[in-house]
Design a protein around this motif. Sequence first.
Motif, mmCIF file in Angstrom:
data_model
loop_
_atom_site.group_PDB
_atom_site.id
_atom_site.type_symbol
_atom_site.label_atom_id
_atom_site.label_comp_id
_atom_site.label_asym_id
_atom_site.label_seq_id
_atom_site.Cartn_x
_atom_site.Cartn_y
_atom_site.Cartn_z
ATOM 1 N N SER A 199 0.783 -1.289 0.023
ATOM 2 C CA SER A 199 -0.058 0.085 -0.095
ATOM 3 C C SER A 199 0.559 1.377 -0.010
ATOM 4 C CB SER A 199 -0.798 0.023 1.187
ATOM 5 O OG SER A 199 -0.113 -0.019 2.275
ATOM 6 N N GLY A 200 2.070 1.176 0.232
ATOM 7 C CA GLY A 200 2.978 2.199 0.265
ATOM 8 C C GLY A 200 3.259 2.809 1.872
ATOM 9 N N GLU A 201 2.656 2.397 2.871
ATOM 10 C CA GLU A 201 2.588 2.469 4.142
ATOM 11 C C GLU A 201 3.988 1.736 4.637
ATOM 12 O OE1 GLU A 201 -1.782 2.474 5.863
ATOM 13 O OE2 GLU A 201 -1.304 0.830 4.886
ATOM 14 N N LYS A 202 4.263 2.523 5.766
ATOM 15 C CA LYS A 202 5.552 1.909 6.315
ATOM 16 C C LYS A 202 5.222 0.753 7.297
ATOM 17 C CE LYS A 202 7.650 6.716 7.113
ATOM 18 N NZ LYS A 202 7.900 7.646 8.080
ATOM 19 N N TRP A 203 6.253 -0.166 7.449
ATOM 20 C CA TRP A 203 5.914 -1.392 8.255
ATOM 21 C C TRP A 203 6.051 -0.898 9.874
ATOM 22 C CZ3 TRP A 203 4.990 -5.610 5.611
ATOM 23 C CH2 TRP A 203 5.607 -5.628 4.453
ATOM 24 N N MET A 204 5.078 -1.172 10.479
ATOM 25 C CA MET A 204 4.892 -0.606 11.742
ATOM 26 C C MET A 204 5.113 -1.637 13.078
ATOM 27 S SD MET A 204 4.296 2.592 11.424
ATOM 28 C CE MET A 204 3.698 3.402 12.795
ATOM 29 N N LEU A 205 5.454 -1.434 14.162
ATOM 30 C CA LEU A 205 5.703 -2.308 15.252
ATOM 31 C C LEU A 205 4.714 -1.700 16.349
ATOM 32 C CD1 LEU A 205 7.166 -4.766 16.433
ATOM 33 C CD2 LEU A 205 8.629 -3.404 17.229
ATOM 34 N N GLY A 206 4.003 -2.490 16.944
ATOM 35 C CA GLY A 206 3.280 -2.246 18.094
ATOM 36 C C GLY A 206 3.933 -2.505 19.480
ATOM 37 N N VAL A 207 4.166 -1.335 20.211
ATOM 38 C CA VAL A 207 4.789 -1.549 21.453
ATOM 39 C C VAL A 207 3.980 -1.699 22.550
ATOM 40 C CG1 VAL A 207 6.345 -0.391 23.120
ATOM 41 C CG2 VAL A 207 6.839 -0.061 20.789
ATOM 42 N N ALA A 208 3.981 -3.028 23.130
ATOM 43 C CA ALA A 208 2.826 -3.270 24.149
ATOM 44 C C ALA A 208 2.718 -2.405 25.402
ATOM 45 C CB ALA A 208 2.855 -4.699 24.590
ATOM 46 N N ASN A 209 1.900 -2.231 25.759
ATOM 47 C CA ASN A 209 1.497 -1.335 27.223
ATOM 48 C C ASN A 209 2.067 -2.360 28.254
ATOM 49 O OD1 ASN A 209 0.726 -0.155 29.498
ATOM 50 N ND2 ASN A 209 -0.691 0.960 28.435
ATOM 51 N N PRO A 210 3.144 -1.948 29.058
ATOM 52 C CA PRO A 210 3.747 -2.990 30.153
ATOM 53 C C PRO A 210 2.861 -3.243 31.253
ATOM 54 C CG PRO A 210 4.729 -0.657 30.275
ATOM 55 C CD PRO A 210 3.906 -0.787 28.874
ATOM 56 N N ASN A 211 1.548 -2.350 31.327
ATOM 57 C CA ASN A 211 0.510 -2.563 32.169
ATOM 58 C C ASN A 211 -0.598 -3.456 31.923
ATOM 59 O OD1 ASN A 211 2.029 -1.195 34.778
ATOM 60 N ND2 ASN A 211 1.633 0.619 33.574
ATOM 61 N N ASN A 212 -0.788 -3.413 30.367
ATOM 62 C CA ASN A 212 -1.634 -4.240 29.851
ATOM 63 C C ASN A 212 -1.179 -4.888 28.538
ATOM 64 O OD1 ASN A 212 -3.927 -5.232 28.935
ATOM 65 N ND2 ASN A 212 -5.269 -3.590 29.237
ATOM 66 N N ARG A 213 -0.674 -6.009 28.497
ATOM 67 C CA ARG A 213 0.102 -6.525 27.305
ATOM 68 C C ARG A 213 -0.786 -6.793 26.137
ATOM 69 N NH1 ARG A 213 5.123 -5.216 28.009
ATOM 70 N NH2 ARG A 213 5.880 -7.091 26.780
ATOM 71 N N THR A 214 -1.891 -6.628 26.236
ATOM 72 C CA THR A 214 -3.155 -6.717 25.277
ATOM 73 C C THR A 214 -3.232 -5.566 24.455
ATOM 74 O OG1 THR A 214 -4.974 -6.333 26.414
ATOM 75 C CG2 THR A 214 -4.414 -8.574 26.619
ATOM 76 N N LYS A 215 -2.640 -4.426 24.994
ATOM 77 C CA LYS A 215 -3.143 -2.935 24.540
ATOM 78 C C LYS A 215 -1.719 -2.464 23.888
ATOM 79 C CE LYS A 215 -7.151 -1.955 26.812
ATOM 80 N NZ LYS A 215 -7.688 -0.648 27.550
ATOM 81 N N VAL A 216 -1.764 -1.795 22.911
ATOM 82 C CA VAL A 216 -0.482 -1.110 22.295
ATOM 83 C C VAL A 216 -0.485 0.179 23.149
ATOM 84 C CG1 VAL A 216 0.707 -0.057 20.278
ATOM 85 C CG2 VAL A 216 -0.787 -2.262 20.124
ATOM 86 N N PHE A 217 0.969 0.537 23.438
ATOM 87 C CA PHE A 217 1.461 1.713 24.133
ATOM 88 C C PHE A 217 1.658 2.674 23.000
ATOM 89 C CE2 PHE A 217 4.688 4.513 25.708
ATOM 90 C CZ PHE A 217 4.036 4.762 26.836
ATOM 91 N N SER A 218 2.495 2.440 22.078
ATOM 92 C CA SER A 218 2.679 3.297 20.928
ATOM 93 C C SER A 218 3.298 2.370 19.614
ATOM 94 C CB SER A 218 4.105 3.987 21.348
ATOM 95 O OG SER A 218 4.599 4.832 20.144
ATOM 96 N N TRP A 219 3.006 3.038 18.674
ATOM 97 C CA TRP A 219 3.388 2.142 17.229
ATOM 98 C C TRP A 219 4.907 2.985 16.864
ATOM 99 C CZ3 TRP A 219 1.184 -1.697 15.405
ATOM 100 C CH2 TRP A 219 -0.251 -2.069 15.580
ATOM 101 N N LEU A 220 5.684 2.135 16.328
ATOM 102 C CA LEU A 220 6.967 2.563 15.957
ATOM 103 C C LEU A 220 7.375 2.198 14.628
ATOM 104 C CD1 LEU A 220 9.334 1.765 18.982
ATOM 105 C CD2 LEU A 220 8.635 4.008 17.902
ATOM 106 N N PRO A 221 7.630 2.959 13.615
ATOM 107 C CA PRO A 221 7.826 2.518 12.015
ATOM 108 C C PRO A 221 9.119 1.867 12.012
ATOM 109 C CG PRO A 221 8.453 4.801 12.467
ATOM 110 C CD PRO A 221 7.551 4.455 13.773
ATOM 111 N N ILE A 222 9.118 0.774 11.481
ATOM 112 C CA ILE A 222 10.317 0.150 11.201
ATOM 113 C C ILE A 222 10.651 0.171 9.873
ATOM 114 C CG2 ILE A 222 11.387 -2.253 11.620
ATOM 115 C CD1 ILE A 222 10.353 -0.991 14.099
ATOM 116 N N VAL A 223 11.639 1.304 9.696
ATOM 117 C CA VAL A 223 12.179 1.489 8.068
ATOM 118 C C VAL A 223 13.592 1.141 7.833
ATOM 119 C CG1 VAL A 223 12.258 3.345 6.565
ATOM 120 C CG2 VAL A 223 10.392 3.532 8.131
ATOM 121 N N GLU A 224 13.605 -0.056 6.871
ATOM 122 C CA GLU A 224 14.975 -0.415 6.851
ATOM 123 C C GLU A 224 15.643 -0.690 7.951
ATOM 124 O OE1 GLU A 224 15.681 -0.863 3.499
ATOM 125 O OE2 GLU A 224 14.256 0.156 2.542
#
Length: 332
Positions: free
Chosen positions: A210-235
Amino acid sequence: MRFQVIILSFFVFCSLYGQEKKLITVKQTVTLMGGPFEITVVSTNEDLGYINIQEAIGEIARIEKLISSWDENSETHAINKNAGIKPVKVSLELFKLIERCKQISDITDGAFDISFAALDNLWDFQGPMSAKPTHIEISKGLSRVNYRDISLDENNLTVFLTKPGMKISFGAIGKGYAVDRAKDLLVSKKVIAGMINASGDLTTWGTKASGEKWMLGVANPNNRTKVFSWLPIVESSVATSGNKERYVLINNEKYKDILDPRTGYPISDQIQSVSIFSKNAELCDALATAIMVMGTNAGLALVNQLGDTEVIIVDSENKMHKSTGLILNQIP
């Protein structure tokens, strides 16, 4: 009229030819090196995508054969078999990998050490243990663990484990190395984008179909089922090491399955997980394990001195620590 038809046909042909081919995503998961490898490629057609994936699988299988200490035909097995006896001639590829392993051992003060394999028979995390190894057994095992006793001869491309009973194993770096090599192969085959994920040792190149960046979800340390932040993994690459619930229970005390190669004993419960972000999956893999051993403060201090490398550490109290160059935008 005929002239106009020819011009019109030429115009339609040029327009169709100039259109970009639609990109698709092709994905396959296979079991290699004792765990799942998920290989994703962006391609112009499905058949070509699967051909590329098979090439990547072949490369990972080649690496597995090269670094396996169990395969009696591997160079690594030959090195271990001749410990304390004689140097072993190896390929340039394996020589350079071992050389880099020793360099990582240096910067981690021995928290990463491929000669830790000599401790393998002391702790059995696959089955029941009725008693801890004795201090004498630990001392004897540690006498055969020291990356400085791995002698490398660059002129003759030989590796010599100088003490009898020494062994090397690439369990803390092998998957990361295989991921890098598979990526390099696919890039050389003009695969424009993709992602390879080996149970948390992950690398990407290019962008999604789609042209979008590959993203990695950083799990919330107090709730591992929720994403705390999204980080782009570019090259880039990432590896995560966790204090998993694999342990032995001896006298009602848990001993986790990550050993400190400097002491011969399992690490404490101070850290839940370590995620390393860097260009190469190999380095990420090795540092993630090493920092589990080193601890939060020493791990942060090390990463903050390295270029183009970042870390997220979650401690035993679910507190998140990160290196100075990493910016996380918390999701509300």
